[in-house]
Design an enzyme around this catalytic site. Sequence first.
Site, mmCIF file in Angstrom:
data_model
loop_
_atom_site.group_PDB
_atom_site.id
_atom_site.type_symbol
_atom_site.label_atom_id
_atom_site.label_comp_id
_atom_site.label_asym_id
_atom_site.label_seq_id
_atom_site.Cartn_x
_atom_site.Cartn_y
_atom_site.Cartn_z
ATOM 1 N N LYS A 26 0.821 -1.209 0.000
ATOM 2 C CA LYS A 26 0.000 0.000 0.000
ATOM 3 C C LYS A 26 0.859 1.265 0.000
ATOM 4 O O LYS A 26 0.416 2.319 -0.400
ATOM 5 C CB LYS A 26 -0.998 -0.008 1.146
ATOM 6 C CG LYS A 26 -0.413 -0.197 2.506
ATOM 7 C CD LYS A 26 -1.553 -0.240 3.515
ATOM 8 C CE LYS A 26 -1.090 -0.940 4.779
ATOM 9 N NZ LYS A 26 -2.137 -1.554 5.517
ATOM 10 N N ARG A 27 2.093 1.125 0.417
ATOM 11 C CA ARG A 27 2.970 2.296 0.415
ATOM 12 C C ARG A 27 3.197 2.846 -0.984
ATOM 13 O O ARG A 27 3.500 4.004 -1.172
ATOM 14 C CB ARG A 27 4.321 1.949 1.051
ATOM 15 C CG ARG A 27 4.331 2.042 2.546
ATOM 16 C CD ARG A 27 5.754 1.994 3.042
ATOM 17 N NE ARG A 27 6.459 0.867 2.437
ATOM 18 C CZ ARG A 27 6.549 -0.334 2.990
ATOM 19 N NH1 ARG A 27 5.993 -0.556 4.141
ATOM 20 N NH2 ARG A 27 7.189 -1.306 2.397
#
Length: 486
Positions: free
Chosen positions: A257-258
């Site tokens: 998700k980063r």
Amino acid sequence: MSEKRVRTRFAPSPTGYMHIGNLRTAIYTYLIAKKNGGDFILRIEDTDRERYVDGAVQRIYDTLNVCGLKWDEGPDVGGPVGPYIQSERMGIYKEYAEQLVRSGHAYYCFCTKERLDEMHRQQQEAKISNMMYDRRCRDLSEEEIQKNLAEGKSYVIRQKIPETGTTTFHDVLYGDITVDNATLDDQILLKADGLPTYNFANVVDDHLMGITHVVRGNEYLSSTPKYNLLYEAFGWDIPEYIHVEHIMRDSTHKLSKRDGDAYFGDFVEKGYLVPAIMNYIALLGWAPKGENEIFSLDELVQEFDIGGLSKAPAVFDPVKMKAINAEYIRRLSHDEFKALAMPYIRQTVKREDADFDVLLDALQPRTELLTDIPEKVDFIDEVPEYSDELYFNKKMKTNAETGLEALKMILPVLEGISDWNEETVHAALFAEIEKQGVKNGWMLWPLRTALSGKAMTPGGGVELCVILGKDESIKRVKAGIEKLSK
Ligand code: GLU
């Protein structure tokens, strides 16, 4: 013997947004069912209350719906083997766990949390890497068990893994995998509160729901021998396993998700079309037989073949994904593109009198992402500040000086056009080009520059004239002349 009806399930946990790896699992799961005329089932695995996120179930429904992955059975549509939400199935598992205790494949464990913590601490100290339950309760006598139960001691039910020998399971992609039973933990099946662990619930549910093919991320590969031992202990048919690889950012990092583009919604927000997202994700880990890589969901159903799945990690390629999106945009009808593009155009264009149909036609073949649009059309309301340098083009042999000359030729031509449309503007400008004996670009590059103040525009000088309209075009050509005359 008649073949079993193919039944697959997508079993997401409602823990947040839909990761594209999960969506890919859903796509493959759907395709296997539909390719074989079978059933695609949605099961919500919400037993882990700590990771539960409000609204996540609805998000799963919404995502699958916009993607066209229609489920035949599921929490909202029902079906013959419901409930399809794991938390509503809680009464089911205890009975099955006790059945395993009776048949000698599971046992009650009364170890307290303190004792297990201490055991873990000691194992850590001894640097044991594969930490497992030390099986203290495995051989309790019947009297001890009854006494503990009578005293109301809290207990869990653990799987009784054979102490010796090996377990082999088959995965469609990995082939046969054999592990030493000695490396497998006596995992908890039923927790002290009577609720199942995920590892137990998924086996019971897959069996009761008649699941024939299990597609899931390969983080479950190491648990699969334990699942197999459970199926065998119950005497149930083992489904086909297909463990798919992670989607990678590069050779060492998972798409997380980063990266800001790990979720389905991220791509929609970035201006990707849903069918293009689906198409690209389907290709991450599956290769069609032929050269063509553009498939609608229905075409994927036709084309899909389990044999085309790969166990090599798929590396996410944003350039390819954009190219696929551009192809989907090109294939839209004018009206479809208009419906999608207008809100993006409206982000930077307020005027009403531009010719949006001509603009859309110019924009459509040049758009990779819908989110590129606002910046491409931001000159329509007003010409931005720009430098005279923009009139320089080596190939067209133009510069600020020749630009001024060209604009001066163009001005009366535009003023003389009475019926302003693509044909008339085109005819008038090309007649002038011929009359002056100059190259197209020599005349049209400065025109485009004066009309837009940009080096890149959707369409050339003729289209821009039509998009902007007669008065506005003339105004901008005059402003260009003035700017270059200084
Ligand atoms: N609920 C599990 C997950 O979301 C599904 C695993 C499986 O498909 O068996 O990871």
